[in-house]
Design a protein around this motif. Structure first.
Motif, PDB file in Angstrom:
ATOM      1  N   ASP A 149     -49.629 -33.000  -7.142  1.00 18.76           N
ATOM      2  CA  ASP A 149     -49.473 -33.697  -5.855  1.00 18.76           C
ATOM      3  C   ASP A 149     -48.770 -35.046  -5.988  1.00 18.76           C
ATOM      4  OD1 ASP A 149     -50.750 -31.591  -4.772  1.00 18.76           O
ATOM      5  OD2 ASP A 149     -52.602 -32.628  -4.237  1.00 18.76           O
ATOM      6  N   THR A 150     -49.039 -35.751  -7.085  1.00 22.07           N
ATOM      7  CA  THR A 150     -48.520 -37.129  -7.186  1.00 22.07           C
ATOM      8  C   THR A 150     -47.279 -37.227  -8.065  1.00 22.07           C
ATOM      9  OG1 THR A 150     -49.869 -37.627  -9.137  1.00 22.07           O
ATOM     10  CG2 THR A 150     -50.868 -38.054  -6.986  1.00 22.07           C
ATOM     11  N   GLY A 151     -47.081 -36.239  -8.951  1.00 23.62           N
ATOM     12  CA  GLY A 151     -45.936 -36.313  -9.862  1.00 23.62           C
ATOM     13  C   GLY A 151     -46.206 -37.193 -11.077  1.00 23.62           C
ATOM     14  N   ALA A 152     -47.421 -37.738 -11.170  1.00 30.15           N
ATOM     15  CA  ALA A 152     -47.750 -38.587 -12.322  1.00 30.15           C
ATOM     16  C   ALA A 152     -48.344 -37.716 -13.434  1.00 30.15           C
ATOM     17  CB  ALA A 152     -48.755 -39.661 -11.917  1.00 30.15           C
ATOM     18  N   ALA A 153     -48.208 -38.191 -14.668  1.00 27.50           N
ATOM     19  CA  ALA A 153     -48.896 -37.529 -15.787  1.00 27.50           C
ATOM     20  C   ALA A 153     -50.273 -38.170 -15.908  1.00 27.50           C
ATOM     21  CB  ALA A 153     -48.112 -37.720 -17.077  1.00 27.50           C
ATOM     22  N   VAL A 154     -51.318 -37.345 -15.939  1.00 23.60           N
ATOM     23  CA  VAL A 154     -52.684 -37.871 -15.942  1.00 23.60           C
ATOM     24  C   VAL A 154     -53.462 -37.234 -17.089  1.00 23.60           C
ATOM     25  CG1 VAL A 154     -54.778 -38.164 -14.554  1.00 23.60           C
ATOM     26  CG2 VAL A 154     -52.568 -38.004 -13.423  1.00 23.60           C
ATOM     27  N   LYS A 155     -54.017 -38.050 -17.971  1.00 21.88           N
ATOM     28  CA  LYS A 155     -54.846 -37.482 -19.035  1.00 21.88           C
ATOM     29  C   LYS A 155     -55.871 -38.516 -19.503  1.00 21.88           C
ATOM     30  CE  LYS A 155     -51.980 -38.525 -23.110  1.00 21.88           C
ATOM     31  NZ  LYS A 155     -50.879 -39.325 -22.682  1.00 21.88           N
ATOM     32  N   PHE A 156     -56.958 -38.027 -20.082  1.00 22.87           N
ATOM     33  CA  PHE A 156     -57.974 -38.930 -20.618  1.00 22.87           C
ATOM     34  C   PHE A 156     -57.607 -39.348 -22.036  1.00 22.87           C
ATOM     35  CE2 PHE A 156     -61.391 -39.504 -17.688  1.00 22.87           C
ATOM     36  CZ  PHE A 156     -61.281 -38.440 -16.810  1.00 22.87           C
ATOM     37  N   ASN A 157     -57.988 -40.591 -22.388  1.00 21.88           N
ATOM     38  CA  ASN A 157     -57.737 -41.031 -23.768  1.00 21.88           C
ATOM     39  C   ASN A 157     -58.554 -40.183 -24.738  1.00 21.88           C
ATOM     40  OD1 ASN A 157     -60.228 -42.122 -22.982  1.00 21.88           O
ATOM     41  ND2 ASN A 157     -59.987 -43.958 -24.219  1.00 21.88           N
ATOM     42  N   THR A 158     -59.757 -39.761 -24.316  1.00 23.76           N
ATOM     43  CA  THR A 158     -60.561 -38.849 -25.141  1.00 23.76           C
ATOM     44  C   THR A 158     -61.602 -38.196 -24.257  1.00 23.76           C
ATOM     45  OG1 THR A 158     -62.099 -38.649 -26.987  1.00 23.76           O
ATOM     46  CG2 THR A 158     -62.177 -40.710 -25.794  1.00 23.76           C
ATOM     47  N   VAL A 159     -61.967 -36.960 -24.581  1.00 17.15           N
ATOM     48  CA  VAL A 159     -63.102 -36.331 -23.876  1.00 17.15           C
ATOM     49  C   VAL A 159     -64.182 -35.989 -24.891  1.00 17.15           C
ATOM     50  CG1 VAL A 159     -61.887 -35.426 -21.866  1.00 17.15           C
ATOM     51  CG2 VAL A 159     -61.875 -34.108 -23.962  1.00 17.15           C
ATOM     52  N   ASP A 160     -64.088 -36.578 -26.080  1.00 14.42           N
ATOM     53  CA  ASP A 160     -65.073 -36.327 -27.119  1.00 14.42           C
ATOM     54  C   ASP A 160     -66.405 -36.949 -26.713  1.00 14.42           C
ATOM     55  OD1 ASP A 160     -66.655 -36.168 -29.318  1.00 14.42           O
ATOM     56  OD2 ASP A 160     -65.201 -37.004 -30.728  1.00 14.42           O
ATOM     57  N   PRO A 161     -67.462 -36.121 -26.507  1.00 18.67           N
ATOM     58  CA  PRO A 161     -68.738 -36.685 -26.026  1.00 18.67           C
ATOM     59  C   PRO A 161     -69.374 -37.664 -27.016  1.00 18.67           C
ATOM     60  CG  PRO A 161     -68.968 -34.341 -26.557  1.00 18.67           C
ATOM     61  CD  PRO A 161     -67.513 -34.675 -26.684  1.00 18.67           C
ATOM     62  N   ALA A 162     -68.926 -37.645 -28.278  1.00 16.45           N
ATOM     63  CA  ALA A 162     -69.549 -38.526 -29.267  1.00 16.45           C
ATOM     64  C   ALA A 162     -69.031 -39.970 -29.183  1.00 16.45           C
ATOM     65  CB  ALA A 162     -69.293 -37.979 -30.669  1.00 16.45           C
ATOM     66  N   VAL A 163     -67.883 -40.153 -28.517  1.00 19.01           N
ATOM     67  CA  VAL A 163     -67.315 -41.509 -28.442  1.00 19.01           C
ATOM     68  C   VAL A 163     -68.081 -42.318 -27.397  1.00 19.01           C
ATOM     69  CG1 VAL A 163     -65.236 -42.844 -27.900  1.00 19.01           C
ATOM     70  CG2 VAL A 163     -65.042 -40.679 -29.120  1.00 19.01           C
ATOM     71  N   PRO A 164     -68.583 -43.514 -27.759  1.00 13.56           N
ATOM     72  CA  PRO A 164     -69.384 -44.282 -26.800  1.00 13.56           C
ATOM     73  C   PRO A 164     -68.527 -44.942 -25.720  1.00 13.56           C
ATOM     74  CG  PRO A 164     -69.133 -45.510 -28.854  1.00 13.56           C
ATOM     75  CD  PRO A 164     -68.468 -44.180 -29.062  1.00 13.56           C
ATOM     76  N   GLY A 165     -69.189 -45.377 -24.638  1.00 11.87           N
ATOM     77  CA  GLY A 165     -68.507 -46.159 -23.596  1.00 11.87           C
ATOM     78  C   GLY A 165     -67.794 -45.293 -22.576  1.00 11.87           C
ATOM     79  N   ASP A 166     -67.142 -45.980 -21.611  1.00  9.00           N
ATOM     80  CA  ASP A 166     -66.397 -45.280 -20.563  1.00  9.00           C
ATOM     81  C   ASP A 166     -65.183 -44.575 -21.163  1.00  9.00           C
ATOM     82  OD1 ASP A 166     -68.092 -46.152 -18.651  1.00  9.00           O
ATOM     83  OD2 ASP A 166     -66.751 -47.640 -17.761  1.00  9.00           O
ATOM     84  N   ARG A 167     -64.699 -43.580 -20.434  1.00 11.76           N
ATOM     85  CA  ARG A 167     -63.430 -42.937 -20.783  1.00 11.76           C
ATOM     86  C   ARG A 167     -62.320 -43.659 -20.015  1.00 11.76           C
ATOM     87  NH1 ARG A 167     -65.942 -42.008 -24.080  1.00 11.76           N
ATOM     88  NH2 ARG A 167     -67.062 -40.179 -24.750  1.00 11.76           N
ATOM     89  N   HIS A 168     -61.115 -43.627 -20.540  1.00  8.77           N
ATOM     90  CA  HIS A 168     -59.996 -44.207 -19.796  1.00  8.77           C
ATOM     91  C   HIS A 168     -59.033 -43.102 -19.401  1.00  8.77           C
ATOM     92  CE1 HIS A 168     -61.565 -48.000 -21.350  1.00  8.77           C
ATOM     93  NE2 HIS A 168     -60.968 -48.513 -20.290  1.00  8.77           N
ATOM     94  N   LEU A 169     -58.729 -43.081 -18.112  1.00  6.69           N
ATOM     95  CA  LEU A 169     -57.762 -42.124 -17.600  1.00  6.69           C
ATOM     96  C   LEU A 169     -56.400 -42.805 -17.670  1.00  6.69           C
ATOM     97  CD1 LEU A 169     -57.695 -39.318 -16.278  1.00  6.69           C
ATOM     98  CD2 LEU A 169     -57.771 -40.433 -14.075  1.00  6.69           C
ATOM     99  N   VAL A 170     -55.492 -42.207 -18.425  1.00  7.97           N
ATOM    100  CA  VAL A 170     -54.160 -42.801 -18.577  1.00  7.97           C
ATOM    101  C   VAL A 170     -53.230 -42.112 -17.584  1.00  7.97           C
ATOM    102  CG1 VAL A 170     -52.287 -43.278 -20.192  1.00  7.97           C
ATOM    103  CG2 VAL A 170     -54.643 -43.168 -21.029  1.00  7.97           C
ATOM    104  N   ILE A 171     -52.671 -42.911 -16.659  1.00  7.19           N
ATOM    105  CA  ILE A 171     -51.799 -42.369 -15.612  1.00  7.19           C
ATOM    106  C   ILE A 171     -50.407 -42.948 -15.839  1.00  7.19           C
ATOM    107  CG2 ILE A 171     -51.452 -42.171 -13.116  1.00  7.19           C
ATOM    108  CD1 ILE A 171     -54.425 -43.018 -12.803  1.00  7.19           C
ATOM    109  N   SER A 172     -49.389 -42.093 -15.954  1.00  2.28           N
ATOM    110  CA  SER A 172     -48.040 -42.623 -16.156  1.00  2.28           C
ATOM    111  C   SER A 172     -47.039 -41.868 -15.293  1.00  2.28           C
ATOM    112  CB  SER A 172     -47.655 -42.547 -17.635  1.00  2.28           C
ATOM    113  OG  SER A 172     -47.887 -41.255 -18.134  1.00  2.28           O
ATOM    114  N   GLY A 173     -45.950 -42.550 -14.970  1.00  7.56           N
ATOM    115  CA  GLY A 173     -44.916 -41.951 -14.120  1.00  7.56           C
ATOM    116  C   GLY A 173     -44.212 -43.063 -13.364  1.00  7.56           C
ATOM    117  N   SER A 174     -43.638 -42.734 -12.213  1.00  2.00           N
ATOM    118  CA  SER A 174     -43.007 -43.768 -11.394  1.00  2.00           C
ATOM    119  C   SER A 174     -44.112 -44.648 -10.808  1.00  2.00           C
ATOM    120  CB  SER A 174     -42.216 -43.132 -10.255  1.00  2.00           C
ATOM    121  OG  SER A 174     -43.115 -42.549  -9.325  1.00  2.00           O
ATOM    122  N   LYS A 175     -43.714 -45.845 -10.380  1.00  3.01           N
ATOM    123  CA  LYS A 175     -44.732 -46.765  -9.839  1.00  3.01           C
ATOM    124  C   LYS A 175     -45.482 -46.135  -8.668  1.00  3.01           C
ATOM    125  CE  LYS A 175     -42.485 -51.025 -11.282  1.00  3.01           C
ATOM    126  NZ  LYS A 175     -41.442 -51.976 -10.924  1.00  3.01           N
TER     127      LYS A 175
END
Length: 197
Positions: free
Chosen positions: A48-74
């Motif tokens: 829908d947006t044309g942006a590339a969207v992925k998580f930095n990690t989905v490994d349940p063992a990594v502590p803390g929040d996950r970061h969703l990395v969104i890239s593409g046109s502004k």
């Protein structure tokens, strides 16, 4: 020639694609919501947006929040970011609606069955959360060599019951709910066995 192609759409900032990148923190328990069943939600978001969207990690063992990395046109990044924030706000609102009726419980799963409950890349546990509405998470502090691992289940009593039933189906252990007791029925029956004729 690949270098020339990479220049296009770079927006003049040194020509490095993508034009914009954003990192959005996502609480661990909402990662499954953003990804969706079989990745449907995140795929739709990208389409829908044309942006590339992925998580930095989905490994349940990594502590803390996950970061969703969104890239593409502004524009694509801004649109994707806004949609994810809306989605998270809706989920958080739904969670807090449970209010005073929210409860938590613990389910003990044999260590060798934990992988079945979590599933490949967390698919099974995420599907369980979607199906039951309960929040299910493995205790990260369980010792590695513990014979059983604790799974925390939060939600309304109905959601907790549904999640427990799903786990018991997965591990094939229908009578597991009673955390203690239940094993003492055999005492005192000593000398009363009937001899078979």
């Amino acid at each position: 020639s690949s270098g020339i192609n990479a220049e296009y759409g770079g927006g003049g900032a040194g020509g490095n694609p993508p034009e914009a990148t954003a990192q959005l923190p996502v609480p661990k328990e909402y990662v499954g919501v953003v990804i969706g069943r079989s990745g449907d939600t995140i795929k739709r978001l990208q389409a829908d947006t044309g942006a590339a969207v992925k998580f930095n990690t989905v490994d349940p063992a990594v502590p803390g929040d996950r970061h969703l990395v969104i890239s593409g046109s502004k524009e694509a990044v801004a649109e994707a970011e806004s949609r994810v924030k809306d989605l998270l706000a809706k989920v958080a609102m739904k969670d807090s609606k449970g209010g005073p009726n929210q409860q938590s419980d613990v389910y003990h799963v044999p260590a060798n069955k934990c992988g079945l409950v979590i599933g490949k890349k967390g698919e099974t546990i995420n599907r369980m959360k979607e199906n039951t509405g309960a929040h299910v998470e493995m205790d990260k502090n369980s010792p590695h060599d513990a014979p059983t691992k604790q799974f925390f289940i939060k939600g309304t009593p109905e959601q907790i019951k549904a999640a427990k039933e799903e786990i018991s189906k997965i591990i094939g252990d229908a009578g597991q709910y009673q955390s203690s007791g239940g094993g003492y029925g055999g005492y005192g029956g000593g000398g009363k066995k009937k001899k078979k004729k």
